[in-house]
Design a protein around this motif. Structure first.
Motif, PDB file in Angstrom:
ATOM      1  N   SER A   1       0.839  -1.193   0.000  1.00 37.08           N
ATOM      2  CA  SER A   1       0.000   0.000   0.000  1.00 37.08           C
ATOM      3  C   SER A   1       0.874   1.242   0.000  1.00 37.08           C
ATOM      4  O   SER A   1       2.090   1.175   0.196  1.00 37.08           O
ATOM      5  N   GLU A   2       0.239   2.379  -0.201  1.00 41.64           N
ATOM      6  CA  GLU A   2       0.991   3.634  -0.212  1.00 41.64           C
ATOM      7  C   GLU A   2       1.652   3.903   1.133  1.00 41.64           C
ATOM      8  O   GLU A   2       2.525   4.754   1.249  1.00 41.64           O
ATOM      9  N   ARG A   3       1.262   3.164   2.172  1.00 44.10           N
ATOM     10  CA  ARG A   3       1.888   3.323   3.494  1.00 44.10           C
ATOM     11  C   ARG A   3       3.164   2.497   3.630  1.00 44.10           C
ATOM     12  O   ARG A   3       3.859   2.608   4.630  1.00 44.10           O
TER      13      ARG A   3
ATOM     14  N   ASN B   1       6.624   1.952   3.542  1.00 45.32           N
ATOM     15  CA  ASN B   1       7.798   2.800   3.407  1.00 45.32           C
ATOM     16  C   ASN B   1       9.054   1.947   3.220  1.00 45.32           C
ATOM     17  O   ASN B   1       8.997   0.723   3.216  1.00 45.32           O
TER      18      ASN B   1
ATOM     19  N   GLN C   1       4.338   3.875  -8.600  1.00 42.53           N
ATOM     20  CA  GLN C   1       2.999   3.694  -8.041  1.00 42.53           C
ATOM     21  C   GLN C   1       2.094   3.088  -9.107  1.00 42.53           C
ATOM     22  O   GLN C   1       2.030   3.575 -10.234  1.00 42.53           O
TER      23      GLN C   1
ATOM     24  N   GLY D   1      -2.865   2.344  -6.711  1.00 46.57           N
ATOM     25  CA  GLY D   1      -2.312   3.106  -5.592  1.00 46.57           C
ATOM     26  C   GLY D   1      -1.174   2.406  -4.875  1.00 46.57           C
ATOM     27  O   GLY D   1      -0.545   2.992  -3.994  1.00 46.57           O
ATOM     28  N   SER D   2      -0.915   1.152  -5.225  1.00 50.84           N
ATOM     29  CA  SER D   2       0.156   0.411  -4.558  1.00 50.84           C
ATOM     30  C   SER D   2       1.519   0.987  -4.932  1.00 50.84           C
ATOM     31  O   SER D   2       1.694   1.597  -5.979  1.00 50.84           O
ATOM     32  N   ILE D   3       2.475   0.761  -4.042  1.00 48.39           N
ATOM     33  CA  ILE D   3       3.854   1.182  -4.264  1.00 48.39           C
ATOM     34  C   ILE D   3       4.671  -0.058  -4.608  1.00 48.39           C
ATOM     35  O   ILE D   3       4.592  -1.081  -3.925  1.00 48.39           O
TER      36      ILE D   3
END
Length: 114
Positions: A62-64, A66, A98, A102-104
């Motif tokens: 997810s975008e979270r 890191n 991305q 929305g995934s990283i």
């Protein structure tokens, strides 16, 4: 995405990796491909250069997700930890993209010069 790449590189530099501009460019191409395809798939043939050894670790989250979370996941996975710690690689390139969902996507390419 630039801040994510810098954060990952800082973690990798603490492991003794040095930046390789060609690997950075190639890892970014891989990250863009994976983000577009929507799934993880290794492709060591995508890397060109005068390297005696090459390895690749991938992550998607997810975008979270890191840099620290991705690195922790790799270090707790025996095959990924091998690539990062035992391949005797000294060069690194990082790519981040991305996906449409929305995934990283994280791509870290490591290599050892001949």
């Amino acid at each position: 995405m630039g801040q994510l790449i810098i954060a990952m590189f800082l973690l990798l530099s603490a492991l003794g990796f040095n930046p390789d501009l060609a690997l950075f460019a190639q890892a970014q191409v891989r990250a863009d491909e994976i983000a577009e395809q929507g799934y993880l798939r290794h492709d060591l043939g995508a890397y060109q250069g005068q390297y005696c050894a090459i390895g690749e670790v991938l992550a998607k989250g997810s975008e979270r997700m890191n840099a620290r979370a991705a690195m922790s996941a790799w270090q707790h996975s025996e095959p990924h930890a091998y690539v990062l710690n035992e391949l005797r690689a000294d060069r690194v390139g990082v790519g981040v993209a991305q996906g449409d969902d929305g995934s990283i996507v994280w791509v870290v390419a490591v290599a050892r010069n001949c």
